[in-house]
Design a protein around this motif. Structure first.
Motif, PDB file in Angstrom:
ATOM      1  N   UNK A  54       0.813  -1.212   0.000  1.00  0.00           N
ATOM      2  CA  UNK A  54       0.000   0.000   0.000  1.00  0.00           C
ATOM      3  C   UNK A  54       0.842   1.254   0.000  1.00  0.00           C
TER       4      UNK A  54
ATOM      5  N   UNK B  34       3.424   4.086   0.821  1.00  0.00           N
ATOM      6  CA  UNK B  34       4.831   3.892   1.117  1.00  0.00           C
ATOM      7  C   UNK B  34       5.302   4.702   2.312  1.00  0.00           C
ATOM      8  N   UNK B  35       4.391   5.506   2.914  1.00  0.00           N
ATOM      9  CA  UNK B  35       4.857   6.394   3.963  1.00  0.00           C
ATOM     10  C   UNK B  35       5.074   5.628   5.265  1.00  0.00           C
ATOM     11  N   UNK B  36       5.920   6.168   6.120  1.00  0.00           N
ATOM     12  CA  UNK B  36       6.238   5.575   7.412  1.00  0.00           C
ATOM     13  C   UNK B  36       5.591   6.393   8.521  1.00  0.00           C
TER      14      UNK B  36
ATOM     15  N   UNK C 285       9.688  11.884   0.015  1.00  0.00           N
ATOM     16  CA  UNK C 285       8.808  12.265   1.108  1.00  0.00           C
ATOM     17  C   UNK C 285       9.410  13.451   1.843  1.00  0.00           C
TER      18      UNK C 285
ATOM     19  N   UNK D  24       9.219  15.361   5.610  1.00  0.00           N
ATOM     20  CA  UNK D  24       8.784  15.270   6.992  1.00  0.00           C
ATOM     21  C   UNK D  24       9.176  16.571   7.713  1.00  0.00           C
TER      22      UNK D  24
ATOM     23  N   UNK E 115       4.922  13.240   8.728  1.00  0.00           N
ATOM     24  CA  UNK E 115       4.924  13.312   7.269  1.00  0.00           C
ATOM     25  C   UNK E 115       4.127  14.524   6.809  1.00  0.00           C
TER      26      UNK E 115
ATOM     27  N   UNK F 270       6.251   0.860  -3.780  1.00  0.00           N
ATOM     28  CA  UNK F 270       5.596   0.329  -2.591  1.00  0.00           C
ATOM     29  C   UNK F 270       6.419  -0.703  -1.861  1.00  0.00           C
TER      30      UNK F 270
ATOM     31  N   UNK G 208      12.813   3.350   2.575  1.00  0.00           N
ATOM     32  CA  UNK G 208      13.053   4.782   2.526  1.00  0.00           C
ATOM     33  C   UNK G 208      14.410   5.089   3.132  1.00  0.00           C
TER      34      UNK G 208
END
Lengths: 111, 120
Positions: free
Chosen positions: A95, A97-99, B34, B36, B46, B105, B109
């Motif tokens: 799903x 990809x964020x942490x 990403x 943060x 995030x 996916x 990271x």
């Protein structure tokens, strides 16, 4: 993604093994367990991740229980430079990809 | 391998000015980046997710017109804090995934060293 529970802080003597526990009792079958650490005023550093089997790399070992509801990160010979906040994160690989970073465990290695 | 850099590492600016922060993946192509934000003694939160060549997806409560994100290439993403105010002072950290070359996916990271923004 499932939530994790970690002790807020731990101490470890320099040269000894540091065992950092993580509870993830609601983990689902397709979620991996990731460990990162953040040394003060730096970006998080990837340590290790796993799904079912125990994993080992040059930094640490990851022990995942058979029911996958908890895991332990092991730093075999802690040094003063291992003092950091350690984050245990579970993530669905299929799903988003964020942490999600919780509060982590602040590990202090004592001389 | 899997090195991510950020520039600048530290910036001080006056209230009302705009600040641009760059995030680069040095040895891999980052399909997803990403951004943060971390306030003192708090965990990372995030702000937004961006895929190369498309618009960023912002988290709830993050103003997209204030925090402009551009991911124009597979190795560079930029965050511009527009009309910065003292409450925007924070530690901004980017991360990138795509090191394995597989679909984003399934990728780990990797984080940059962070940029400390102070708005006077």
């Amino acid at each position: 993604d499932a939530k994790t529970t970690q002790p807020p802080s731990m101490d470890c003597a320099e040269g000894r093994a540091a065992n950092l526990p993580c509870n993830h009792s609601t983990i689902s079958g397709n979620e991996y367990v990731y460990w990162y650490r953040q040394i003060h005023s730096q970006g998080p550093q990837y340590i290790i991740h796993g799904l079912k089997n125990n994993e080992t790399n040059e930094m640490a070992s990851l022990i995942i229980t058979e029911d996958r509801k908890s895991s332990t990160l092991i730093l075999p010979h802690a040094t003063l430079r291992d003092t950091a906040v350690y984050y245990c994160i579970v993530r669905d690989q299929t799903g988003a990809n964020n942490l999600f970073f919780g509060t982590g465990t602040r590990l202090t290695v004592i001389p | 391998g899997a090195v991510v850099s950020q520039h600048p590492s530290r910036v001080i600016c006056k209230s009302g000015t705009s600040v641009k922060i760059e995030c680069r993946s040095l040895d891999f192509q980052a399909t997803t980046m990403f951004w943060y934000r971390q306030f003192p003694k708090k965990s990372l939160m995030l702000m937004a997710t961006s895929n190369e060549g498309s618009k960023a997806t912002y988290e709830q409560g993050v103003e997209k017109d204030k925090f402009l994100i551009n991911h124009a290439s597979l190795t560079l993403s930029t965050l511009t804090v527009t009309s910065a105010h003292p409450e925007d002072s924070s530690f901004y950290i980017c991360s990138a995934s795509g090191a394995s070359g597989r679909a984003s996916g399934t990728d780990t990271q990797y984080f940059g060293p962070g940029t400390r923004l102070t708005v006077l």
